[in-house]
Design a protein around this motif. Structure first.
Motif, PDB file in Angstrom:
ATOM      1  N   LEU A  81       3.984   8.898  -8.209  1.00 51.08           N
ATOM      2  CA  LEU A  81       3.768  10.088  -7.391  1.00 51.08           C
ATOM      3  C   LEU A  81       4.718   9.999  -6.206  1.00 51.08           C
ATOM      4  CD1 LEU A  81       2.026  12.668  -7.025  1.00 51.08           C
ATOM      5  CD2 LEU A  81       0.576  11.308  -5.491  1.00 51.08           C
ATOM      6  N   GLN A  82       5.784  10.786  -6.245  1.00 58.63           N
ATOM      7  CA  GLN A  82       6.731  10.835  -5.143  1.00 58.63           C
ATOM      8  C   GLN A  82       6.225  11.850  -4.125  1.00 58.63           C
ATOM      9  OE1 GLN A  82       9.618   9.064  -4.497  1.00 58.63           O
ATOM     10  NE2 GLN A  82       9.603  10.144  -2.534  1.00 58.63           N
ATOM     11  N   MET A  83       6.012  11.388  -2.911  1.00 62.79           N
ATOM     12  CA  MET A  83       5.449  12.248  -1.873  1.00 62.79           C
ATOM     13  C   MET A  83       6.470  12.421  -0.750  1.00 62.79           C
ATOM     14  SD  MET A  83       1.555  10.727  -1.729  1.00 62.79           S
ATOM     15  CE  MET A  83       2.067   9.217  -0.920  1.00 62.79           C
ATOM     16  N   ASN A  84       6.918  13.641  -0.549  1.00 62.59           N
ATOM     17  CA  ASN A  84       7.882  13.972   0.498  1.00 62.59           C
ATOM     18  C   ASN A  84       7.246  14.887   1.535  1.00 62.59           C
ATOM     19  OD1 ASN A  84       9.859  12.537  -0.972  1.00 62.59           O
ATOM     20  ND2 ASN A  84      10.424  14.388  -2.116  1.00 62.59           N
ATOM     21  N   SER A  85       7.907  15.000   2.671  1.00 61.26           N
ATOM     22  CA  SER A  85       7.431  15.880   3.754  1.00 61.26           C
ATOM     23  C   SER A  85       5.955  15.641   4.056  1.00 61.26           C
ATOM     24  CB  SER A  85       7.657  17.347   3.369  1.00 61.26           C
ATOM     25  OG  SER A  85       9.020  17.598   3.104  1.00 61.26           O
ATOM     26  N   LEU A  86       5.604  14.380   4.208  1.00 61.61           N
ATOM     27  CA  LEU A  86       4.208  14.029   4.405  1.00 61.61           C
ATOM     28  C   LEU A  86       3.675  14.538   5.732  1.00 61.61           C
ATOM     29  CD1 LEU A  86       4.306  10.494   2.823  1.00 61.61           C
ATOM     30  CD2 LEU A  86       2.756  12.329   2.146  1.00 61.61           C
ATOM     31  N   ARG A  87       2.401  14.895   5.703  1.00 59.42           N
ATOM     32  CA  ARG A  87       1.704  15.450   6.874  1.00 59.42           C
ATOM     33  C   ARG A  87       0.509  14.569   7.209  1.00 59.42           C
ATOM     34  NH1 ARG A  87       1.195  21.283   3.791  1.00 59.42           N
ATOM     35  NH2 ARG A  87       3.418  21.816   3.760  1.00 59.42           N
ATOM     36  N   PRO A  88       0.037  14.618   8.438  1.00 60.88           N
ATOM     37  CA  PRO A  88      -1.157  13.827   8.783  1.00 60.88           C
ATOM     38  C   PRO A  88      -2.348  14.128   7.874  1.00 60.88           C
ATOM     39  CG  PRO A  88      -0.081  14.599  10.771  1.00 60.88           C
ATOM     40  CD  PRO A  88       0.640  15.247   9.624  1.00 60.88           C
ATOM     41  N   GLU A  89      -2.457  15.349   7.419  1.00 58.51           N
ATOM     42  CA  GLU A  89      -3.575  15.715   6.539  1.00 58.51           C
ATOM     43  C   GLU A  89      -3.461  15.137   5.137  1.00 58.51           C
ATOM     44  OE1 GLU A  89      -1.657  17.809   8.301  1.00 58.51           O
ATOM     45  OE2 GLU A  89      -1.212  19.661   7.172  1.00 58.51           O
ATOM     46  N   ASP A  90      -2.333  14.497   4.832  1.00 59.97           N
ATOM     47  CA  ASP A  90      -2.189  13.801   3.553  1.00 59.97           C
ATOM     48  C   ASP A  90      -2.789  12.402   3.606  1.00 59.97           C
ATOM     49  OD1 ASP A  90       1.078  15.248   3.297  1.00 59.97           O
ATOM     50  OD2 ASP A  90      -0.726  15.862   2.198  1.00 59.97           O
ATOM     51  N   THR A  91      -3.225  11.983   4.783  1.00 59.13           N
ATOM     52  CA  THR A  91      -3.838  10.667   4.936  1.00 59.13           C
ATOM     53  C   THR A  91      -5.108  10.572   4.101  1.00 59.13           C
ATOM     54  OG1 THR A  91      -2.956  10.339   7.165  1.00 59.13           O
ATOM     55  CG2 THR A  91      -4.941   9.100   6.571  1.00 59.13           C
ATOM     56  N   ALA A  92      -5.169   9.557   3.238  1.00 60.18           N
ATOM     57  CA  ALA A  92      -6.310   9.402   2.337  1.00 60.18           C
ATOM     58  C   ALA A  92      -6.102   8.140   1.499  1.00 60.18           C
ATOM     59  CB  ALA A  92      -6.439  10.609   1.418  1.00 60.18           C
ATOM     60  N   ILE A  93      -7.127   7.793   0.764  1.00 57.83           N
ATOM     61  CA  ILE A  93      -6.980   6.795  -0.295  1.00 57.83           C
ATOM     62  C   ILE A  93      -6.608   7.566  -1.561  1.00 57.83           C
ATOM     63  CG2 ILE A  93      -8.072   5.000  -1.662  1.00 57.83           C
ATOM     64  CD1 ILE A  93      -9.951   4.494   0.693  1.00 57.83           C
ATOM     65  N   TYR A  94      -5.548   7.135  -2.202  1.00 52.07           N
ATOM     66  CA  TYR A  94      -5.063   7.799  -3.404  1.00 52.07           C
ATOM     67  C   TYR A  94      -5.460   6.985  -4.636  1.00 52.07           C
ATOM     68  CZ  TYR A  94      -2.392  11.172  -0.726  1.00 52.07           C
ATOM     69  OH  TYR A  94      -2.033  12.207   0.118  1.00 52.07           O
ATOM     70  N   TYR A  95      -6.039   7.676  -5.614  1.00 49.26           N
ATOM     71  CA  TYR A  95      -6.506   7.061  -6.843  1.00 49.26           C
ATOM     72  C   TYR A  95      -5.813   7.686  -8.050  1.00 49.26           C
ATOM     73  CZ  TYR A  95     -10.531   5.720  -3.927  1.00 49.26           C
ATOM     74  OH  TYR A  95     -11.339   5.212  -2.938  1.00 49.26           O
ATOM     75  N   CYS A  96      -5.564   6.870  -9.065  1.00 46.49           N
ATOM     76  CA  CYS A  96      -5.122   7.437 -10.334  1.00 46.49           C
ATOM     77  C   CYS A  96      -6.225   7.227 -11.366  1.00 46.49           C
ATOM     78  CB  CYS A  96      -3.808   6.830 -10.802  1.00 46.49           C
ATOM     79  SG  CYS A  96      -3.833   5.070 -11.191  1.00 46.49           S
ATOM     80  N   GLY A  97      -6.320   8.200 -12.260  1.00 43.78           N
ATOM     81  CA  GLY A  97      -7.305   8.140 -13.327  1.00 43.78           C
ATOM     82  C   GLY A  97      -6.653   8.456 -14.655  1.00 43.78           C
ATOM     83  N   ALA A  98      -7.203   7.905 -15.726  1.00 42.43           N
ATOM     84  CA  ALA A  98      -6.683   8.130 -17.062  1.00 42.43           C
ATOM     85  C   ALA A  98      -7.740   8.800 -17.924  1.00 42.43           C
ATOM     86  CB  ALA A  98      -6.243   6.816 -17.707  1.00 42.43           C
ATOM     87  N   ASP A  99      -7.314   9.835 -18.632  1.00 44.03           N
ATOM     88  CA  ASP A  99      -8.201  10.548 -19.552  1.00 44.03           C
ATOM     89  C   ASP A  99      -7.716  10.291 -20.970  1.00 44.03           C
ATOM     90  OD1 ASP A  99      -8.632  13.956 -20.566  1.00 44.03           O
ATOM     91  OD2 ASP A  99     -10.102  12.343 -20.617  1.00 44.03           O
ATOM     92  N   LEU A 100      -8.634  10.027 -21.888  1.00 39.69           N
ATOM     93  CA  LEU A 100      -8.271   9.689 -23.257  1.00 39.69           C
ATOM     94  C   LEU A 100      -8.400  10.869 -24.216  1.00 39.69           C
ATOM     95  CD1 LEU A 100      -9.959   6.181 -23.584  1.00 39.69           C
ATOM     96  CD2 LEU A 100      -7.790   6.807 -22.503  1.00 39.69           C
ATOM     97  N   ALA A 101      -8.832  11.999 -23.743  1.00 39.51           N
ATOM     98  CA  ALA A 101      -9.097  13.137 -24.626  1.00 39.51           C
ATOM     99  C   ALA A 101      -8.133  14.286 -24.342  1.00 39.51           C
ATOM    100  CB  ALA A 101     -10.539  13.616 -24.441  1.00 39.51           C
TER     101      ALA A 101
END
Length: 128
Positions: A81-101
């Motif tokens: 996940l390439q994140m550009n032009s970051l803002r203070p409101e982008d502050t968070a814990i980022y998670y990835c999830g995988a779906d098998l269906a």
């Protein structure tokens, strides 16, 4: 079983960039799609971006369109996940999830409930 590990988080100034990576292991051939979500303090987890594993079709939340780019590298079993032009409101814990269906992923990739596996998350802080 699929295992996911996120990396690449950190502290960045507003307007800066970060590149997150989600490394998958285990039965990666069974992955239909991978989604990125984030959760800020006191807020619910929200959809950020997603990508289908087989053909790389991408989807984005309205709040990151034009700033974030999701991509996958099948030989390496990673989704970045390439994140550009970051803002203070982008502050968070980022998670990835995988779906098998594949049937559900293409129709409901914004819903946390469809994801079968999750990583532990990586902290992104945007602050001067």
């Amino acid at each position: 079983q699929v295992q996911l590990v996120e990396s690449g988080g950190g502290l960045v100034q507003p307007g800066g960039s970060l590149r997150l990576s989600c490394a998958a292991s285990g039965r990666t051939f069974s992955i239909a799609g991978v989604g990125w979500f984030r959760q800020a303090p006191g807020k619910e987890r929200e959809f950020v971006a997603a990508i289908t594993w087989s053909n790389g079709i991408t989807y984005y939340g309205d709040h990151v369109k034009g700033r974030f780019t999701v991509s996958r590298d099948i030989p390496k079993n990673t989704v970045d996940l390439q994140m550009n032009s970051l803002r203070p409101e982008d502050t968070a814990i980022y998670y990835c999830g995988a779906d098998l269906a594949p049937y559900t992923f293409s129709r409901a990739y914004t819903r946390q409930s469809i994801y079968d596996y999750w990583g532990q998350g990586t902290q992104v802080t945007v602050s001067s």
